[in-house]
Motif scaffolding. Sequence first.
Motif, PDB file in Angstrom:
ATOM      1  N   LEU A 162       0.842  -1.189   0.000  1.00 30.98           N
ATOM      2  CA  LEU A 162       0.000   0.000   0.000  1.00 30.98           C
ATOM      3  C   LEU A 162       0.882   1.245   0.000  1.00 30.98           C
ATOM      4  O   LEU A 162       1.862   1.324   0.735  1.00 30.98           O
ATOM      5  CB  LEU A 162      -0.907   0.010   1.230  1.00 30.98           C
ATOM      6  N   ARG A 163       0.509   2.230  -0.810  1.00 32.98           N
ATOM      7  CA  ARG A 163       1.292   3.474  -0.857  1.00 32.98           C
ATOM      8  C   ARG A 163       1.091   4.287   0.419  1.00 32.98           C
ATOM      9  O   ARG A 163       2.003   4.975   0.877  1.00 32.98           O
ATOM     10  CB  ARG A 163       0.912   4.283  -2.092  1.00 32.98           C
ATOM     11  N   THR A 164      -0.129   4.234   0.970  1.00 34.39           N
ATOM     12  CA  THR A 164      -0.395   4.812   2.289  1.00 34.39           C
ATOM     13  C   THR A 164      -1.138   3.765   3.096  1.00 34.39           C
ATOM     14  O   THR A 164      -1.833   2.908   2.534  1.00 34.39           O
ATOM     15  CB  THR A 164      -1.245   6.097   2.199  1.00 34.39           C
ATOM     16  N   LYS A 165      -1.029   3.804   4.410  1.00 33.86           N
ATOM     17  CA  LYS A 165      -1.587   2.740   5.246  1.00 33.86           C
ATOM     18  C   LYS A 165      -3.106   2.642   5.144  1.00 33.86           C
ATOM     19  O   LYS A 165      -3.680   1.581   5.343  1.00 33.86           O
ATOM     20  CB  LYS A 165      -1.146   2.944   6.700  1.00 33.86           C
ATOM     21  N   ASP A 166      -3.792   3.757   4.826  1.00 34.01           N
ATOM     22  CA  ASP A 166      -5.254   3.735   4.726  1.00 34.01           C
ATOM     23  C   ASP A 166      -5.736   3.789   3.277  1.00 34.01           C
ATOM     24  O   ASP A 166      -6.899   4.097   3.013  1.00 34.01           O
ATOM     25  CB  ASP A 166      -5.864   4.892   5.517  1.00 34.01           C
ATOM     26  N   ALA A 167      -4.858   3.466   2.320  1.00 33.38           N
ATOM     27  CA  ALA A 167      -5.186   3.628   0.896  1.00 33.38           C
ATOM     28  C   ALA A 167      -6.424   2.849   0.480  1.00 33.38           C
ATOM     29  O   ALA A 167      -7.221   3.319  -0.329  1.00 33.38           O
ATOM     30  CB  ALA A 167      -3.990   3.212   0.038  1.00 33.38           C
ATOM     31  N   MET A 168      -6.624   1.632   1.026  1.00 32.69           N
ATOM     32  CA  MET A 168      -7.745   0.790   0.608  1.00 32.69           C
ATOM     33  C   MET A 168      -8.780   0.608   1.712  1.00 32.69           C
ATOM     34  O   MET A 168      -9.705  -0.198   1.561  1.00 32.69           O
ATOM     35  CB  MET A 168      -7.231  -0.582   0.143  1.00 32.69           C
ATOM     36  N   LEU A 170     -13.149  -1.338  -8.021  1.00 29.76           N
ATOM     37  CA  LEU A 170     -11.761  -0.993  -8.311  1.00 29.76           C
ATOM     38  C   LEU A 170     -11.509  -1.002  -9.814  1.00 29.76           C
ATOM     39  O   LEU A 170     -12.152  -1.724 -10.567  1.00 29.76           O
ATOM     40  CB  LEU A 170     -10.819  -1.998  -7.640  1.00 29.76           C
ATOM     41  N   ASN A 171     -10.547  -0.203 -10.251  1.00 32.77           N
ATOM     42  CA  ASN A 171     -10.080  -0.262 -11.627  1.00 32.77           C
ATOM     43  C   ASN A 171      -8.568  -0.068 -11.624  1.00 32.77           C
ATOM     44  O   ASN A 171      -7.959   0.194 -10.581  1.00 32.77           O
ATOM     45  CB  ASN A 171     -10.783   0.775 -12.514  1.00 32.77           C
ATOM     46  N   SER A 172      -7.948  -0.209 -12.782  1.00 31.39           N
ATOM     47  CA  SER A 172      -6.486  -0.162 -12.862  1.00 31.39           C
ATOM     48  C   SER A 172      -5.926   1.159 -12.362  1.00 31.39           C
ATOM     49  O   SER A 172      -4.889   1.196 -11.695  1.00 31.39           O
ATOM     50  CB  SER A 172      -6.035  -0.414 -14.305  1.00 31.39           C
ATOM     51  N   GLU A 173      -6.623   2.266 -12.685  1.00 25.83           N
ATOM     52  CA  GLU A 173      -6.136   3.574 -12.243  1.00 25.83           C
ATOM     53  C   GLU A 173      -6.160   3.679 -10.719  1.00 25.83           C
ATOM     54  O   GLU A 173      -5.213   4.180 -10.103  1.00 25.83           O
ATOM     55  CB  GLU A 173      -6.981   4.692 -12.858  1.00 25.83           C
ATOM     56  N   ASP A 174      -7.258   3.195 -10.107  1.00 24.08           N
ATOM     57  CA  ASP A 174      -7.347   3.217  -8.645  1.00 24.08           C
ATOM     58  C   ASP A 174      -6.218   2.406  -8.020  1.00 24.08           C
ATOM     59  O   ASP A 174      -5.573   2.842  -7.057  1.00 24.08           O
ATOM     60  CB  ASP A 174      -8.686   2.630  -8.181  1.00 24.08           C
ATOM     61  N   LEU A 175      -5.981   1.210  -8.568  1.00 21.47           N
ATOM     62  CA  LEU A 175      -4.968   0.327  -8.001  1.00 21.47           C
ATOM     63  C   LEU A 175      -3.570   0.913  -8.140  1.00 21.47           C
ATOM     64  O   LEU A 175      -2.735   0.758  -7.245  1.00 21.47           O
ATOM     65  CB  LEU A 175      -5.047  -1.046  -8.663  1.00 21.47           C
ATOM     66  N   ASP A 176      -3.305   1.590  -9.246  1.00 21.49           N
ATOM     67  CA  ASP A 176      -1.998   2.223  -9.414  1.00 21.49           C
ATOM     68  C   ASP A 176      -1.778   3.308  -8.363  1.00 21.49           C
ATOM     69  O   ASP A 176      -0.652   3.517  -7.902  1.00 21.49           O
ATOM     70  CB  ASP A 176      -1.878   2.827 -10.817  1.00 21.49           C
ATOM     71  N   GLU A 177      -2.860   3.999  -7.983  1.00 24.33           N
ATOM     72  CA  GLU A 177      -2.748   5.031  -6.953  1.00 24.33           C
ATOM     73  C   GLU A 177      -2.614   4.422  -5.560  1.00 24.33           C
ATOM     74  O   GLU A 177      -1.969   4.993  -4.682  1.00 24.33           O
ATOM     75  CB  GLU A 177      -3.981   5.942  -6.993  1.00 24.33           C
ATOM     76  N   MET A 178      -3.208   3.250  -5.350  1.00 28.47           N
ATOM     77  CA  MET A 178      -3.238   2.641  -4.023  1.00 28.47           C
ATOM     78  C   MET A 178      -2.027   1.765  -3.730  1.00 28.47           C
ATOM     79  O   MET A 178      -1.584   1.671  -2.587  1.00 28.47           O
ATOM     80  CB  MET A 178      -4.500   1.772  -3.879  1.00 28.47           C
ATOM     81  N   LEU A 179      -1.502   1.086  -4.772  1.00 28.58           N
ATOM     82  CA  LEU A 179      -0.498   0.043  -4.567  1.00 28.58           C
ATOM     83  C   LEU A 179       0.821   0.344  -5.252  1.00 28.58           C
ATOM     84  O   LEU A 179       0.856   0.796  -6.396  1.00 28.58           O
ATOM     85  CB  LEU A 179      -1.015  -1.291  -5.106  1.00 28.58           C
TER      86      LEU A 179
END
Length: 467
Positions: A372-378, A387-396
């Motif tokens: 996770l890029r931030t601890k509360d990202a998801m 979810l979509n690919s853009e969301d996942l790229d921002e989250m992970l």
Amino acid sequence: DGDHIWVESAKYYVISSPAQVLPLFLVRFADSGCKDAELEKVLSAGTWTTKKAEEVLAVPPNRPCVMSRESATVLWMGLLHAHLSDEQLEADVRSFFAQHAPAYTEGMKVQIVRGIFKKAHAILKRPMPRDVVHRLNKLPFTEGGQQRTICVEDAHGSPEQKCPKWIAKYCRGQNLRYTTPCWCWHPHRETDRASYSLELVDLHSAKGNEILSKFSSSAPFHDGQPRIVSIRAMKNPVLSRLHEEYRQYLQTKHREEPSVRELYHGTNNNIHDVLFKHGLQPPSDCDASDACPVSGGKGLCTTLCPNTCRFCTTKHEWGRCHMFGLGIYLADIAQKSHRYVSQPQAGPRGTRRYKMIICSVLGRAFKLEGHLRTKDAMHDVANVRILNSEDLDEMLEPCCAAARRPGRGGVACSEDSTADAPPEKSDLLFVQGLGSNCRPGSSVYNSEYIAYHPHQCLPKYEIEYEI
């Protein structure tokens, strides 16, 4: 250790997989007078496929738009023809907005969802007023080159509307208030009238020995060596029937038999009676209020109540919890699920007595592999399909293996049908454990599954053990 075998005496290659060979030419020799009618028909047509032509089903009449809230940020659009490709339908939806509501297209995301018929979810950056939504229902929509009208509706529903997402007698948005709520009218849940029984399983029987052996294979746990005290089989005819209804729903949705896994679930031991009556409960996005007669006083992190509860109204915020979303957390090893077990009872000789559930879990899993890029990202993710690919790229942040896959995804197990299924075509998350490469708070050491529907998971056995 090669990829094929050369047979010198016969002067030919033997391959192990059809995927190794790409046919390029079909050579016709001099006419021998022996012809195959079916082959000749294919050759004269110029094309051939083993794929059956998809049946074209007429969509039902449009349902009326009953939106009563002031504005909407997520729109439901349908029903759409299932034989048209997702790419075609997304292009048609975007063209519809560009023509009739261009002020709302910036940053808009479109998801195509499949069932017997397809529908679209348009996720807007700018809220759309109620009068604009109602107007869109009267304007022409071009679908696959054919002009018609479609229903455009607030995806979060209205109290005047009977819930269209009542899948296997449950709506995921019914206990959400802030993330992806559903404000439709919902009938009483069938499990309100359900009852269950727990039957002892002999620890020395074949099933008892199987459960005990698998449970103990991941011991010791982080806080000691477990000793199984008892195993009970859970019987609830209503839950079993709803689990079967959910299986049939997935079979229709994916047009194949869904995968079935037997997984462990650890949770608050004070609410096992609720879970055996109603099924495993996806967490709400609201805290449990101590004043609430249903959810208060149980040591719960989130409420058990629907979004109509007048006590449980405070938004649930991240607090080192729900790392990968507001779902039902499961695992294929008991050691992992034990970390989620809370509120144990005092046992003899200073031990603590815990309970864990074994469940039958249905569905196609979307694989996450990274940090996770931030601890509360998801934390606020309430369903894998949003979810979509853009969301996942921002989250992970991907780890090495996942970096080679767009959107960090794939299907978790070989028995699932497609290795590149996107999250909106999946039913649960599979979070790959990274072992020694994990970062505490951002990724996991051991793998886990996350489900989002109570009837996707059928409680089958309760294991009581002490440490």
